[in-house]
Scaffold this motif. Structure first.
Motif, PDB file in Angstrom:
ATOM      1  N   THR A 162       0.833  -1.212   0.000  1.00 53.28           N
ATOM      2  CA  THR A 162       0.000   0.000   0.000  1.00 53.28           C
ATOM      3  C   THR A 162       0.863   1.257   0.000  1.00 53.28           C
ATOM      4  O   THR A 162       1.722   1.433   0.877  1.00 53.28           O
ATOM      5  CB  THR A 162      -0.905   0.003   1.251  1.00 53.28           C
ATOM      6  N   TYR A 163       0.589   2.111  -0.974  1.00 56.09           N
ATOM      7  CA  TYR A 163       1.295   3.389  -1.093  1.00 56.09           C
ATOM      8  C   TYR A 163       0.677   4.403  -0.126  1.00 56.09           C
ATOM      9  O   TYR A 163      -0.479   4.784  -0.265  1.00 56.09           O
ATOM     10  CB  TYR A 163       1.191   3.872  -2.537  1.00 56.09           C
ATOM     11  N   LEU A 164       1.460   4.814   0.877  1.00 58.31           N
ATOM     12  CA  LEU A 164       1.002   5.777   1.884  1.00 58.31           C
ATOM     13  C   LEU A 164       1.945   6.980   1.912  1.00 58.31           C
ATOM     14  O   LEU A 164       2.456   7.378   2.960  1.00 58.31           O
ATOM     15  CB  LEU A 164       0.890   5.087   3.264  1.00 58.31           C
ATOM     16  N   GLY A 165       2.183   7.557   0.737  1.00 59.28           N
ATOM     17  CA  GLY A 165       2.951   8.805   0.691  1.00 59.28           C
ATOM     18  C   GLY A 165       2.251   9.900   1.492  1.00 59.28           C
ATOM     19  O   GLY A 165       2.903  10.774   2.079  1.00 59.28           O
ATOM     20  N   ALA A 166       0.911   9.842   1.540  1.00 57.01           N
ATOM     21  CA  ALA A 166       0.125  10.828   2.301  1.00 57.01           C
ATOM     22  C   ALA A 166      -0.073  10.353   3.738  1.00 57.01           C
ATOM     23  O   ALA A 166      -1.201  10.211   4.219  1.00 57.01           O
ATOM     24  CB  ALA A 166      -1.209  11.074   1.608  1.00 57.01           C
ATOM     25  N   HIS A 167       1.045  10.088   4.405  1.00 62.04           N
ATOM     26  CA  HIS A 167       1.019   9.683   5.818  1.00 62.04           C
ATOM     27  C   HIS A 167       1.037  10.958   6.673  1.00 62.04           C
ATOM     28  O   HIS A 167       0.111  11.224   7.435  1.00 62.04           O
ATOM     29  CB  HIS A 167       2.243   8.796   6.089  1.00 62.04           C
ATOM     30  N   GLU A 172      10.568  18.909   5.474  1.00 57.47           N
ATOM     31  CA  GLU A 172      11.067  19.819   4.427  1.00 57.47           C
ATOM     32  C   GLU A 172       9.919  20.482   3.667  1.00 57.47           C
ATOM     33  O   GLU A 172      10.146  21.441   2.929  1.00 57.47           O
ATOM     34  CB  GLU A 172      12.019  19.081   3.478  1.00 57.47           C
ATOM     35  N   PHE A 173       8.698  20.002   3.845  1.00 58.30           N
ATOM     36  CA  PHE A 173       7.522  20.645   3.233  1.00 58.30           C
ATOM     37  C   PHE A 173       6.646  21.343   4.279  1.00 58.30           C
ATOM     38  O   PHE A 173       5.479  21.646   4.010  1.00 58.30           O
ATOM     39  CB  PHE A 173       6.687  19.608   2.470  1.00 58.30           C
ATOM     40  N   ALA A 174       7.183  21.589   5.471  1.00 60.17           N
ATOM     41  CA  ALA A 174       6.389  22.233   6.530  1.00 60.17           C
ATOM     42  C   ALA A 174       5.796  23.541   6.016  1.00 60.17           C
ATOM     43  O   ALA A 174       6.501  24.368   5.430  1.00 60.17           O
ATOM     44  CB  ALA A 174       7.270  22.486   7.751  1.00 60.17           C
ATOM     45  N   GLY A 175       4.486  23.702   6.202  1.00 62.30           N
ATOM     46  CA  GLY A 175       3.808  24.908   5.728  1.00 62.30           C
ATOM     47  C   GLY A 175       3.444  24.870   4.261  1.00 62.30           C
ATOM     48  O   GLY A 175       2.839  25.817   3.741  1.00 62.30           O
ATOM     49  N   ALA A 178       0.208  21.768   0.107  1.00 62.80           N
ATOM     50  CA  ALA A 178      -0.171  21.663  -1.313  1.00 62.80           C
ATOM     51  C   ALA A 178       1.019  21.223  -2.157  1.00 62.80           C
ATOM     52  O   ALA A 178       0.880  20.386  -3.062  1.00 62.80           O
ATOM     53  CB  ALA A 178      -0.721  22.998  -1.807  1.00 62.80           C
ATOM     54  N   GLY A 179       2.174  21.782  -1.851  1.00 61.51           N
ATOM     55  CA  GLY A 179       3.371  21.399  -2.598  1.00 61.51           C
ATOM     56  C   GLY A 179       3.709  19.932  -2.396  1.00 61.51           C
ATOM     57  O   GLY A 179       4.074  19.216  -3.347  1.00 61.51           O
ATOM     58  N   TYR A 180       3.566  19.447  -1.156  1.00 62.06           N
ATOM     59  CA  TYR A 180       3.854  18.035  -0.894  1.00 62.06           C
ATOM     60  C   TYR A 180       2.849  17.124  -1.604  1.00 62.06           C
ATOM     61  O   TYR A 180       3.222  16.097  -2.183  1.00 62.06           O
ATOM     62  CB  TYR A 180       3.877  17.744   0.613  1.00 62.06           C
ATOM     63  N   LEU A 181       1.572  17.532  -1.603  1.00 63.72           N
ATOM     64  CA  LEU A 181       0.565  16.687  -2.265  1.00 63.72           C
ATOM     65  C   LEU A 181       0.767  16.655  -3.780  1.00 63.72           C
ATOM     66  O   LEU A 181       0.434  15.652  -4.426  1.00 63.72           O
ATOM     67  CB  LEU A 181      -0.841  17.158  -1.902  1.00 63.72           C
ATOM     68  N   ASP A 182       1.314  17.733  -4.354  1.00 62.22           N
ATOM     69  CA  ASP A 182       1.658  17.678  -5.786  1.00 62.22           C
ATOM     70  C   ASP A 182       2.676  16.570  -6.043  1.00 62.22           C
ATOM     71  O   ASP A 182       2.604  15.856  -7.054  1.00 62.22           O
ATOM     72  CB  ASP A 182       2.244  19.019  -6.249  1.00 62.22           C
TER      73      ASP A 182
END
Ligand SMILES: [Zn+2]
Length: 400
Positions: A162-167, A172-175, A178-182
């Motif tokens: 299972t791909y859980l990149g959205a954990h 490094e993407f704090a704040g 949206a950039g991380y979800l891209d």
């Protein structure tokens, strides 16, 4: 090569209602039973007195036999451990998602060899406790490279990767959620999709909101991945609704549900997967299993084995907790840990013992499935067959 297991005191069958190929049915047991394994599948089940001949015979001597456990929720690819965080929590500090970052840093720094060794150690630990099917998530890499290698490693040991990149959003993407979800829905998904069957998202305050979670699931579905969701763990929220709307196989945790959430689950094909080891390990209130069962929701039980909120790989412990702390009967809990897990993974070949099922068989050193809750913490595994192959056996079991 065929194997007859006979003189089974109690066999939990979860027999399919309509016949082979339909997957598990209702909880059911058969006493004075036998079964025949032929190759990797169950060829026959029935009364011991009418058992057919086979190449080899195993005398169960009245022991109980169950389908191997199906653990439909586990995070097994990681480095490091967080025992000190657990001790601090038990000393009164609350659980927060922040500890995940410590595991992310350790996982990124680890070699493939280290990660694979840790993963295989846990997989072996699960098998020795009777778990013959398990799901395995990524989610401690959170870079393209580290998520992809996590899933590559997971896919080596299970088809249920299972791909859980959205954990969580990594530091490094704090704040810049949206950039991380891209990244999660773009290059990271591209790199991970070939190794994964499922896509998952942590939908919770402090993680990802309803719109974000729905977008992640939709991106995965567009690449052929099937959705499942971490939902309603730490408080009420939109996770169950997002899961049902996406047609998810399972909404996992389900600790804080509204009446509307329960109705949604009951009217959908989405399984509610309860993870009582988490509430045990975080000293939190347990989900209301009786309310879900009363509404007709399909309930699974899984471990959520991970280094932070719950570091048990024991389905037997989770069965005991479900019985003692969540009011489930022993039969309901064992069904949820076998057939329920199969439903949560949309598998028709595991979670039951009947002709045509995969030959995943757990023999207990006990006369009944009730002993899993009646003797909590006691290692009751006598033998385990996985895909028809004897994988675990106490020396005295097969001595004749
Ligand atoms: Zn989880």
């Amino acid at each position: 090569m065929s194997t007859l297991i006979t003189n089974i005191g109690e066999m939990v069958t979860n027999a399919p209602a309509d016949g082979p190929g339909d997957g598990p049915g209702e909880f059911a047991v058969r006493t004075a039973a036998a079964l025949v394994i032929d190759g990797g599948t169950i060829a026959w089940t029935g009364p011991a007195g009418r058992a057919p001949a086979a190449d080899e015979i195993v005398d169960a001597r009245g022991r109980a036999v169950l389908p191997g456990f199906v653990d439909s929720h586990a995070h097994l690819v990681f480095a490091g451990e967080r025992g000190a965080e657990f001790a601090a929590r038990m000393a009164g500090q609350p659980y927060t998602a922040g500890g995940i970052t410590a595991t992310v840093m350790a996982t990124r720094a680890a070699s493939d060899v280290t990660l694979r060794a840790g993963l295989r150690r846990l997989a072996d630990e699960m098998l020795r406790q009777g778990t013959t099917t398990y799901e395995c998530k990524s989610g401690y890499g959170l870079t393209v490279r580290d998520e992809a290698r996590s899933l590559m490693l997971a896919a080596e040991i299970t088809p249920e990767a299972t791909y859980l990149g959205a954990h969580v959003v990594p530091p490094e993407f704090a704040g810049d959620t949206a950039g991380y979800l891209d990244l999660v829905c773009g290059p990271m998904l591209d790199a991970c999709a070939p190794y994964a069957r499922w896509i998952d998202v942590f939908c919770e305050d402090g993680a990802f909101g309803a719109g974000e979670a729905a977008a992640v699931l939709a991106a995965g579905q567009a690449r052929g991945l099937l959705p499942r969701v971490h939902a309603n763990q730490l408080g009420p929220g939109p996770g169950v609704r997002v899961a049902v709307q996406a047609g998810a196989a399972s909404a996992d945790h389900c600790t804080y549900l509204t009446a509307a959430d329960v109705d949604l689950l009951a009217s959908s094909g989405t399984v509610a997967t309860l993870l009582p080891g988490v509430e045990f390990s975080c000293r939190q209130p347990y989900p209301d299993a009786r309310r879900l069962l009363g509404a007709g929701v399909t309930v699974a039980i899984a471990t959520d084995c991970n280094p932070g909120s719950c570091y048990t790989s024991s389905m037997a412990l989770c069965v005991a907790l479900a019985v003692r702390e969540m009011g489930m009967t022993t039969g309901e809990a064992v069904w949820s840990a076998t057939a329920g897990g199969a439903r949560a993974l949309r598998r028709a070949d595991v979670g039951y013992l009947g002709a045509g099922a995969r030959a995943d068989v757990l023999m207990l050193d006990a006369p009944s499935h009730t002993y899993l809750a009646y003797r909590p913490g006691v290692p009751l595994t006598a033998a385990v067959w996985r895909e028809g192959r004897l994988a675990v056996a106490r020396p005295q079991i097969l001595a004749g």
